[in-house]
Enzyme design. Sequence first.
Site, PDB file in Angstrom:
ATOM      1  N   ASP A 142       0.758  -0.977   0.124  1.00 45.02           N
ATOM      2  CA  ASP A 142      -0.020  -0.193  -0.048  1.00 45.02           C
ATOM      3  C   ASP A 142       0.969   1.529   0.138  1.00 45.02           C
ATOM      4  OD1 ASP A 142      -2.436   1.562   0.685  1.00 45.02           O
ATOM      5  OD2 ASP A 142      -3.333  -0.636   1.578  1.00 45.02           O
ATOM      6  N   HIS A 182      -3.775   6.033   3.808  1.00 42.01           N
ATOM      7  CA  HIS A 182      -4.627   4.482   2.900  1.00 42.01           C
ATOM      8  C   HIS A 182      -3.806   3.193   3.361  1.00 42.01           C
ATOM      9  CE1 HIS A 182      -6.296   1.851   0.174  1.00 42.01           C
ATOM     10  NE2 HIS A 182      -7.226   2.427   0.323  1.00 42.01           N
ATOM     11  N   SER A 469     -11.396  -0.834  -0.403  1.00 40.93           N
ATOM     12  CA  SER A 469     -10.585  -1.419  -0.111  1.00 40.93           C
ATOM     13  C   SER A 469     -10.269  -1.403   1.394  1.00 40.93           C
ATOM     14  CB  SER A 469      -9.633   0.138  -0.035  1.00 40.93           C
ATOM     15  OG  SER A 469      -8.827   0.564  -1.636  1.00 40.93           O
TER      16      SER A 469
END
Length: 754
Positions: A142, A182, A469
Amino acid sequence: MRKLFTITVIILLLFSYSSAEARLLNHPSIPKESLDIEKVAIVVLKDEKSEQEIKRLVTSGSNLELRQIYKYALNGFSVKGKQIDIERLSNQIGVSMVSPVNTYTAHADDNIKLIGGEDVRGLFDHRNERLTGKGVKVGVIDTGIDYNHPDLRINYGGGQDLVDEDNDPMETKAEANESTLHGTHVAGIIAANGKIQGVAPEATIIAYRALGPGGSGTTEQVIAAIDQAIKDKVDILNLSLGNNVNGPDLPISLALNKAVDHGITAVASSGNSGPRSWTVGSPGTASKAISVGASTPTMKIPYLEVDGQKLRLDLLQGSVEWDFNKSYEMTFAGIGSKEDLKDVKGKIALLERGELSFTKKGINALEAGAVAVIIYNNTKGRFSGNLESDVSIPVTAMSNREGERLKKRMAKGKLFASTYIMEEKDLLADFSSRGPVTSTWEIKPDLVAPGVAINSTVPGGYLPLQGTSMAAPHVAGACALIKQAHPDWGPEKIKASLMNTAKPLVNKKGKSYRTYEQGAGRIQIEQAIKTETLVMPASLQFGKFQLSDRMHEHSGFVTVENTSLNSQRYSFSVPPAENGLSWQLPLSFYLKPGEKKRLELKLAVDPTMLNKKLYDGNLVMNAGSQEIKLPYLYVLEEPNYPRVMGFSFGKGDKKDTFRYEVYLPGGAEEFGIAMFDPESLRFIGFLDWKREVGKGQILQEIKSEQLPQPGLYLLKVFAKKSGKEDSIESYLHIQPNGQIEEQSASMQNIGKFD
């Protein structure tokens, strides 16, 4: 510039080659100058070669620079050089495929309880330790993670930064407007252990930063991260990233399949391009990975009842709960400026979207004494949004049609609305991408998990986010718990345990979602851990039938394993009768503890009696007291999938050049990019046009002099195949200084099933 998802990552799009150098040199639509532009490409080999053999292959008669040799994730390497040299390399003996490196997109507190994450704390592993993920390594590819976060630092187990090429995978913080969060959010869902707890709060997180500032990275970095994860022997691997290209054979998907072959359970998000079919994107299309769609956790949904009609409201992210059940007067107050809000005290303010931010509208209404805010859309359909700061009254959204209707009703006189709360859960999120997968006709996603309003860790605190996600790490955490409980289970058994025991979901009308929308259903961790039977694979695809195949028979094979301590009887329920279909399923049988059996399931089809292009459903196996549903899928002839997807236009690698990319999942008999005047829709000309284009990615360089004069143009990117034409529309703004900006004009035309 267009934005497909909140987080941008990198995707590798397949480039289709044919007859190599001669084709390149003689193709009328390829500028000869583009052959001299340096590019980076991934080379996949047919057979394993040593490092010395690879070096000889690269340096033999070319000026290519060898960049990366992949030892685990792919049987291949990456190179940099001129397109013509890369094309020559693709003709070398032993080369299976050459694919360019391009740019691709990444894709509630009840959530863990809903999937059984709290119930499993009462279960113990073979060492008599509670199931918390302890001893299991979960790799997260990520944007890196904030390993100093108090909820993550205990479980942080190191990692690699494939962007800066060091061993410090910290989230991007310093760059203005380019910081990321994220990866930290994803890691928290898996294994936060502090103020909030993840699904597997004692699992070890290994972070791989493959996406840098702004969430951007390269295919090389993503594959290198997979390669490193295989080398590090992680148990579980999570990729909450993806693109809008529905293709099963992209190198990043192949790399994920390779990771599974090495014993890693790979989990990928399906994408955020729903609710239409055929929207699942790579790497969520990888056959061996677990592709995850998003469902809703338990949510309190506010409703209005006006003149006997019930209207659903959508809370904006960050809004306080709508927790009152009363009757209030409603009033229309324009866009929500202070001047508009003079008569809202004690009332619900109906506001039109636009001009002011959602937060500003909410604050203005609060200061004017409103009890709640409803913002209706200024375009067709519903919308969702976020508040940037605290507003102590509820701020909600509704569609344009509903808002305009209420506005007209208020113009006739006072309007009172009753407010109440309804609880909803286990619905598919509208944004969750649906399948099936093109060309292989596989069912994806495999499973769904909560992905709406999921609160988790971010640098400096906590934040609710939504997307597939957020759904994927729920499954990654579940896999860690299953691995702790069953350390001898590999990826196939872990995947089967989750799918065999998943809860099939139904929509608001009580109708089951299709298999290519939800896979086997929503995960149930405790049932997966306790399952006494495994059926592998956990879904079946019977392929494509042609009208010429009268009563053609296809077979599917599954292996049934008794994982219990007792002998069990197995049988199949008779599927519902359907014209043109005939099932031949095994008779009932018994298995002793630990025994397994391979079964053949036959489906005979008379295509002349079928009236649809796509058929799906569930076969039901009775395993002792357990009922296992096996999703299946088959297609007739050429189904109505999108013929064109993933278009983008941007700067080229050389001065005064530009480049477009587009993916054709099944190739095209005719492909083109037509230019129109956006006001009169007058046809101006073709930016490009081709016939008989192969399946995969088109990557084309265009010289600046090939572009029209500065101005705004409407582009129609179209592809025709098997009598069907699909197109994507984009606006192309060519500025006087030579800069360009491309922005999507509409959703791509995704066909509905007949």
